[in-house]
Scaffold this active site. Structure first.
Site, short mmCIF file in Angstrom:
data_model
loop_
_atom_site.label_atom_id
_atom_site.label_comp_id
_atom_site.label_asym_id
_atom_site.label_seq_id
_atom_site.Cartn_x
_atom_site.Cartn_y
_atom_site.Cartn_z
N SER A 79 7.53 20.21 -19.90
CA SER A 79 8.66 19.96 -20.79
C SER A 79 8.31 20.28 -22.23
O SER A 79 7.14 20.24 -22.64
CB SER A 79 9.10 18.50 -20.70
OG SER A 79 9.52 18.21 -19.39
N1 SAM Z 1 5.29 16.04 -16.28
C1 SAM Z 1 4.85 17.39 -16.05
C2 SAM Z 1 3.87 17.85 -17.10
O1 SAM Z 1 3.56 17.09 -18.02
O2 SAM Z 1 3.40 18.98 -16.98
C3 SAM Z 1 5.99 18.37 -15.91
C4 SAM Z 1 6.84 18.04 -14.75
S1 SAM Z 1 7.83 19.35 -14.13
C5 SAM Z 1 9.15 19.35 -15.28
C6 SAM Z 1 8.45 18.49 -12.69
C7 SAM Z 1 7.41 18.29 -11.63
O3 SAM Z 1 7.96 17.41 -10.65
C8 SAM Z 1 7.03 19.55 -10.90
O4 SAM Z 1 5.65 19.75 -10.96
C9 SAM Z 1 7.50 19.31 -9.47
O5 SAM Z 1 6.71 19.92 -8.49
C10 SAM Z 1 7.46 17.80 -9.40
N2 SAM Z 1 8.30 17.19 -8.35
C11 SAM Z 1 9.53 17.56 -7.94
N3 SAM Z 1 9.97 16.75 -6.97
C12 SAM Z 1 9.01 15.82 -6.76
C13 SAM Z 1 8.86 14.71 -5.88
N4 SAM Z 1 9.81 14.37 -5.01
N5 SAM Z 1 7.73 13.98 -5.96
C14 SAM Z 1 6.74 14.29 -6.84
N6 SAM Z 1 6.81 15.35 -7.68
C15 SAM Z 1 7.92 16.10 -7.65
#
Ligand code: SAM
Length: 232
Positions: A79
């Site tokens: 983000s």
């Molecule tokens: N917080 C992260 C960072 O600081 O880099 C960025 C997050 S990115 C916007 C969203 C993340 O959520 C992705 O890596 C994706 O694979 C993960 N994600 C999506 N659905 C998920 C789930 N049900 N459980 C865990 N992770 C999930």
């Protein structure tokens, strides 16, 4: 020819910089993108000033400190710095708070949480290679209190619950009931919520001392979707 090539390489996105250059870029990010807007929590500003964001987005160079999200592989993103700070501030954290993050991605948000709370951060990532590289990166950077797990964050982390705060960094179609259940009385959660084709809103859930739950709709955002079987 060779000096020109050397110059081009030195100016490339991945060019090595002195530590002071990264510090300067990070300070500019904090001043221009955060403090000049509405980020006022001193602990959050300190954390954003401390965590070396460029090491969480390999190859991005100075772009890592730009006012925008960036790709981190596997179709996922880190983000924009402002959104990381905004969501962290909205949790009203204090030192010692036990936090859960859903969506580890690069591990950057988890490192920011660890800087603010100075205690254990639990973070869940559904894409295994991202979880593995984030865990390795966090360890190398000394964030020993961040515990990374591969799994579907919709279910939360029952063995470690309850939490003082939960942050979901992927867009959900609804607020996952298991996560609400894993909040302590007095705790807060922030999560982007919106239908697949609809605008998502950051949504703040507060569990009051008597266990009742208050839901507040905040600013519009755009996040990658929360995946996994449970979210469907
Ligand atoms: N917080 C992260 C960072 O600081 O880099 C960025 C997050 S990115 C916007 C969203 C993340 O959520 C992705 O890596 C994706 O694979 C993960 N994600 C999506 N659905 C998920 C789930 N049900 N459980 C865990 N992770 C999930």
């Amino acid at each position: 020819m060779i000096p020109l090539l050397a110059f081009v390489l030195a100016c490339g996105a991945g060019a090595a910089r002195a530590a002071e250059d990264w510090d300067k870029l990070r300070e500019q990010m904090v001043q221009r993108q955060l403090a000049a807007r509405d980020i006022t929590d001193a602990a959050v500003l300190r954390a954003m000033r401390t965590v070396p964001r460029h090491l969480f987005v390999p190859g991005a160079g100075s772009e890592a400190y730009g006012d925008f999200p960036l790709p981190i592989g596997h179709g996922q993103t880190i983000s924009q710095p402002y959104i990381v700070a905004y969501m962290t501030q909205a949790l009203r954290l204090k030192q010692g708070d036990k936090t859960l993050e859903v969506g580890t991605g690069s591990g950057y948000q988890a490192a920011v949480l660890a800087e603010v709370t100075r205690t254990n951060v639990y973070t869940i990532e559904i894409v295994e290679p991202l979880a593995v590289s984030a865990a390795k990166r966090l360890k190398q950077l000394g964030y020993d209190k961040v515990v990374v797990k591969v799994g579907d964050g919709y279910l939360g982390w029952p063995d470690q619950a309850p939490f003082d705060a939960i942050i979901v960094t992927a867009g959900a179609e609804h607020v996952p009931p298991p996560l609400v259940k894993q909040l302590k009385p007095g705790a807060r959660m922030i999560i982007p919520v919106g239908g697949q084709w609809a605008v998502q809103y950051l949504t703040i859930i507060e569990k009051l001392a008597d266990g009742t739950v208050r839901t507040m709709r905040d600013i519009p955002v755009r996040f990658v979707p929360l995946t996994g079987k449970q979210g469907k």
